[in-house]
Design a protein around this motif. Structure first.
Motif, PDB file in Angstrom:
ATOM      1  N   THR A 146      -0.424  -4.920   3.332  1.00  0.00           N
ATOM      2  CA  THR A 146      -0.851  -6.000   2.454  1.00  0.00           C
ATOM      3  C   THR A 146      -2.139  -5.550   1.771  1.00  0.00           C
ATOM      4  OG1 THR A 146       0.105  -7.662   3.924  1.00  0.00           O
ATOM      5  CG2 THR A 146      -1.522  -8.432   2.325  1.00  0.00           C
ATOM      6  N   VAL A 147      -2.113  -5.418   0.448  1.00  0.00           N
ATOM      7  CA  VAL A 147      -3.271  -4.892  -0.275  1.00  0.00           C
ATOM      8  C   VAL A 147      -4.025  -5.975  -1.047  1.00  0.00           C
ATOM      9  CG1 VAL A 147      -2.309  -2.580  -0.459  1.00  0.00           C
ATOM     10  CG2 VAL A 147      -1.825  -4.234  -2.255  1.00  0.00           C
ATOM     11  N   ARG A 148      -3.481  -7.180  -1.124  1.00  0.00           N
ATOM     12  CA  ARG A 148      -4.210  -8.296  -1.722  1.00  0.00           C
ATOM     13  C   ARG A 148      -3.768  -9.588  -1.064  1.00  0.00           C
ATOM     14  NH1 ARG A 148      -4.343  -9.418  -8.093  1.00  0.00           N
ATOM     15  NH2 ARG A 148      -5.759  -7.629  -8.004  1.00  0.00           N
ATOM     16  N   GLY A 149      -4.760 -10.390  -0.653  1.00  0.00           N
ATOM     17  CA  GLY A 149      -4.470 -11.655   0.001  1.00  0.00           C
ATOM     18  C   GLY A 149      -4.175 -11.470   1.478  1.00  0.00           C
ATOM     19  N   PHE A 150      -3.868 -12.573   2.137  1.00  0.00           N
ATOM     20  CA  PHE A 150      -3.513 -12.541   3.556  1.00  0.00           C
ATOM     21  C   PHE A 150      -2.058 -12.090   3.708  1.00  0.00           C
ATOM     22  CE2 PHE A 150      -6.906 -15.735   3.305  1.00  0.00           C
ATOM     23  CZ  PHE A 150      -7.791 -15.206   4.239  1.00  0.00           C
ATOM     24  N   ASN A 151      -1.718 -11.658   4.927  1.00  0.00           N
ATOM     25  CA  ASN A 151      -0.340 -11.259   5.172  1.00  0.00           C
ATOM     26  C   ASN A 151       0.600 -12.419   4.876  1.00  0.00           C
ATOM     27  OD1 ASN A 151      -0.721  -8.607   6.000  1.00  0.00           O
ATOM     28  ND2 ASN A 151      -1.071  -9.181   8.130  1.00  0.00           N
ATOM     29  N   PRO A 152       1.474 -12.291   3.887  1.00  0.00           N
ATOM     30  CA  PRO A 152       2.382 -13.401   3.560  1.00  0.00           C
ATOM     31  C   PRO A 152       3.506 -13.508   4.581  1.00  0.00           C
ATOM     32  CG  PRO A 152       2.851 -11.511   2.168  1.00  0.00           C
ATOM     33  CD  PRO A 152       1.636 -11.138   2.974  1.00  0.00           C
ATOM     34  N   HIS A 153       4.097 -14.703   4.692  1.00  0.00           N
ATOM     35  CA  HIS A 153       5.182 -14.878   5.647  1.00  0.00           C
ATOM     36  C   HIS A 153       6.426 -14.104   5.235  1.00  0.00           C
ATOM     37  CE1 HIS A 153       5.847 -18.023   2.615  1.00  0.00           C
ATOM     38  NE2 HIS A 153       7.121 -17.833   2.850  1.00  0.00           N
ATOM     39  N   TRP A 154       6.475 -13.646   3.968  1.00  0.00           N
ATOM     40  CA  TRP A 154       7.628 -12.880   3.511  1.00  0.00           C
ATOM     41  C   TRP A 154       7.399 -11.370   3.617  1.00  0.00           C
ATOM     42  CZ3 TRP A 154       5.561  -9.978  -0.294  1.00  0.00           C
ATOM     43  CH2 TRP A 154       4.556 -10.528  -1.102  1.00  0.00           C
ATOM     44  N   ARG A 155       6.295 -10.951   4.206  1.00  0.00           N
ATOM     45  CA  ARG A 155       6.036  -9.515   4.340  1.00  0.00           C
ATOM     46  C   ARG A 155       7.208  -8.835   5.045  1.00  0.00           C
ATOM     47  NH1 ARG A 155       0.827  -6.188   6.401  1.00  0.00           N
ATOM     48  NH2 ARG A 155       1.900  -4.583   7.598  1.00  0.00           N
ATOM     49  N   PRO A 156       7.743  -7.730   4.491  1.00  0.00           N
ATOM     50  CA  PRO A 156       8.907  -7.068   5.099  1.00  0.00           C
ATOM     51  C   PRO A 156       8.629  -6.603   6.527  1.00  0.00           C
ATOM     52  CG  PRO A 156       8.542  -6.260   2.869  1.00  0.00           C
ATOM     53  CD  PRO A 156       7.342  -7.087   3.221  1.00  0.00           C
ATOM     54  N   VAL A 157       9.665  -6.617   7.336  1.00  0.00           N
ATOM     55  CA  VAL A 157       9.531  -6.125   8.709  1.00  0.00           C
ATOM     56  C   VAL A 157       9.837  -4.640   8.797  1.00  0.00           C
ATOM     57  CG1 VAL A 157       9.984  -8.361   9.757  1.00  0.00           C
ATOM     58  CG2 VAL A 157      11.908  -6.846   9.247  1.00  0.00           C
ATOM     59  N   ARG A 158      10.608  -4.103   7.843  1.00  0.00           N
ATOM     60  CA  ARG A 158      10.834  -2.661   7.794  1.00  0.00           C
ATOM     61  C   ARG A 158      11.516  -2.295   6.482  1.00  0.00           C
ATOM     62  NH1 ARG A 158      15.724  -1.243  12.060  1.00  0.00           N
ATOM     63  NH2 ARG A 158      17.263  -2.730  11.278  1.00  0.00           N
ATOM     64  N   VAL A 159      11.408  -1.002   6.160  1.00  0.00           N
ATOM     65  CA  VAL A 159      12.017  -0.442   4.953  1.00  0.00           C
ATOM     66  C   VAL A 159      12.666   0.874   5.344  1.00  0.00           C
ATOM     67  CG1 VAL A 159      11.594   0.409   2.610  1.00  0.00           C
ATOM     68  CG2 VAL A 159      10.257  -1.515   3.500  1.00  0.00           C
ATOM     69  N   PHE A 160      13.856   1.140   4.797  1.00  0.00           N
ATOM     70  CA  PHE A 160      14.522   2.407   5.093  1.00  0.00           C
ATOM     71  C   PHE A 160      15.412   2.789   3.926  1.00  0.00           C
ATOM     72  CE2 PHE A 160      16.959  -1.073   6.911  1.00  0.00           C
ATOM     73  CZ  PHE A 160      18.272  -0.830   6.522  1.00  0.00           C
ATOM     74  N   ASP A 161      15.858   4.037   3.913  1.00  0.00           N
ATOM     75  CA  ASP A 161      16.773   4.482   2.866  1.00  0.00           C
ATOM     76  C   ASP A 161      17.866   5.351   3.474  1.00  0.00           C
ATOM     77  OD1 ASP A 161      16.344   7.525   2.380  1.00  0.00           O
ATOM     78  OD2 ASP A 161      14.302   6.786   2.338  1.00  0.00           O
ATOM     79  N   ASP A 162      18.958   5.515   2.725  1.00  0.00           N
ATOM     80  CA  ASP A 162      20.069   6.339   3.187  1.00  0.00           C
ATOM     81  C   ASP A 162      20.228   7.594   2.334  1.00  0.00           C
ATOM     82  OD1 ASP A 162      21.069   5.406   0.797  1.00  0.00           O
ATOM     83  OD2 ASP A 162      22.711   4.250   1.672  1.00  0.00           O
ATOM     84  N   GLY A 163      19.166   7.925   1.583  1.00  0.00           N
ATOM     85  CA  GLY A 163      19.215   9.088   0.722  1.00  0.00           C
ATOM     86  C   GLY A 163      19.583   8.766  -0.708  1.00  0.00           C
ATOM     87  N   ALA A 164      20.139   7.574  -0.932  1.00  0.00           N
ATOM     88  CA  ALA A 164      20.519   7.161  -2.278  1.00  0.00           C
ATOM     89  C   ALA A 164      20.009   5.763  -2.598  1.00  0.00           C
ATOM     90  CB  ALA A 164      22.040   7.201  -2.437  1.00  0.00           C
ATOM     91  N   LYS A 165      20.037   4.884  -1.611  1.00  0.00           N
ATOM     92  CA  LYS A 165      19.599   3.508  -1.792  1.00  0.00           C
ATOM     93  C   LYS A 165      18.441   3.212  -0.843  1.00  0.00           C
ATOM     94  CE  LYS A 165      24.156   1.591  -3.074  1.00  0.00           C
ATOM     95  NZ  LYS A 165      24.913   2.873  -2.980  1.00  0.00           N
ATOM     96  N   THR A 166      17.601   2.240  -1.230  1.00  0.00           N
ATOM     97  CA  THR A 166      16.496   1.791  -0.395  1.00  0.00           C
ATOM     98  C   THR A 166      16.760   0.349   0.025  1.00  0.00           C
ATOM     99  OG1 THR A 166      14.977   3.207  -1.632  1.00  0.00           O
ATOM    100  CG2 THR A 166      14.002   1.520  -0.234  1.00  0.00           C
ATOM    101  N   TYR A 167      16.462   0.039   1.289  1.00  0.00           N
ATOM    102  CA  TYR A 167      16.701  -1.287   1.852  1.00  0.00           C
ATOM    103  C   TYR A 167      15.366  -1.868   2.338  1.00  0.00           C
ATOM    104  CZ  TYR A 167      21.426   0.600   1.914  1.00  0.00           C
ATOM    105  OH  TYR A 167      22.627   1.180   1.562  1.00  0.00           O
ATOM    106  N   ILE A 168      15.025  -3.045   1.856  1.00  0.00           N
ATOM    107  CA  ILE A 168      13.814  -3.742   2.278  1.00  0.00           C
ATOM    108  C   ILE A 168      14.241  -4.959   3.085  1.00  0.00           C
ATOM    109  CG2 ILE A 168      11.705  -4.903   1.524  1.00  0.00           C
ATOM    110  CD1 ILE A 168      11.838  -3.273  -1.050  1.00  0.00           C
TER     111      ILE A 168
END
Length: 276
Positions: free
Chosen positions: A180-202
């Motif tokens: 979180t780079v601005r404001g407080f941690n929002p309740h929608w902050r992602p829990v993880r991010v990953f990719d399969d080499g072609a697509k990204t999943y948030i």
């Protein structure tokens, strides 16, 4: 001042300046740790209670706050079937931390019982189980308000958690940092991010389902551009990879959560099979 005295004065001044610089640099790691811990901290959210049980979304590396009060016991519930391996508390003199098991034999549920002996103290608790590790910060307050029960919501089993992600689990890259780079941690902050080499999943916490969704911007050459994505359950699916992106919500001073790939310049074949 003669030449010898001048040289001695100059050398002394240089040594003092060097010492001051080293002292200044010595405080930098503390500042870095404080900022990292603040970003990782998870606090009770009114949207995530079931009766008196507060439910956190589990994310590796997060710090979970549990509030206690003298004369009251706070209960930490683990996933049914999860077994405690080790528990360690930073302050074992002023805090009582005990293990217990509830439920019947077929549905046993491990738990921690936490109680402070006085108000206005805090400590950390490291809880290691056969499934995961929890970093808990226990905070004692005065009065009669405390965390009655704390539990976690976990990702589904491997066969279900990647619905919409066609690649096998071992081929996915989980090497992303969420800040979180601005404001407080929002309740929608992602829990993880990953990719399969072609697509990204948030992947977002369930709490976002009842609120406005933040748009996604990819940062390239210092410029932020809005990116198309589709929603699959609790995830954004982006049909591309990126090094840096931001989720922004708000008009004048938006909350901003930045997502950055850990090893953006490394060969992708060297990053497979890493999980958070």
């Amino acid at each position: 001042m003669n030449r010898t005295a001048f040289v001695c004065f100059a050398l002394t001044s240089l040594a003092c300046t060097s010492a001051e610089a080293q002292g200044s640099r010595a405080t930098a790691p503390i500042t870095t740790l404080a900022e990292a811990n603040a970003e990782a901290r998870r606090r009770p959210d009114p949207a995530n209670f079931t009766d008196a049980t507060h439910i956190y979304d589990y994310a590796p590396g997060a710090i979970y706050e549990v509030y206690g009060a003298p004369g009251f016991i706070s209960t930490v519930l683990l996933e049914p079937g999860e077994t405690i391996v080790t528990v360690a508390a930073g302050d074992t003199t002023r805090w009582m931390v005990e293990q217990a098991v509830g439920g019947d034999v077929a549905n046993a549920r491990a738990m921690l019982l936490i109680k402070p002996t006085r108000a206005s103290i805090r400590t950390n608790i490291v809880l290691i189980t056969d499934r995961r590790t929890y970093a808990i910060e226990a905070i004692a307050t005065s009065g009669q308000t405390y965390s009655a029960q704390t539990a976690w919501r976990y990702p589904a089993d491997a066969d279900d958690e990647l619905a919409g992600a066609p690649a096998a689990l071992e081929t996915l890259n989980f090497g992303y940092r969420i800040r979180t780079v601005r404001g407080f941690n929002p309740h929608w902050r992602p829990v993880r991010v990953f990719d399969d080499g072609a697509k990204t999943y948030i992947e977002f916490p369930p709490a976002m389902a009842t609120s406005e969704a933040p748009p996604l911007f990819v940062i390239e050459n210092g410029e932020a551009g809005l990116v198309n994505y589709r929603v699959s359950g609790s995830r954004y699916v982006i049909d591309r990879l990126f090094d840096i992106a931001e989720l922004r919500l708000g008009a004048e001073r938006p909350q901003i959560v930045r997502i950055s790939r850990d090893d953006a310049h490394a060969p992708r074949t060297a990053r497979r099979g890493r999980r958070p």
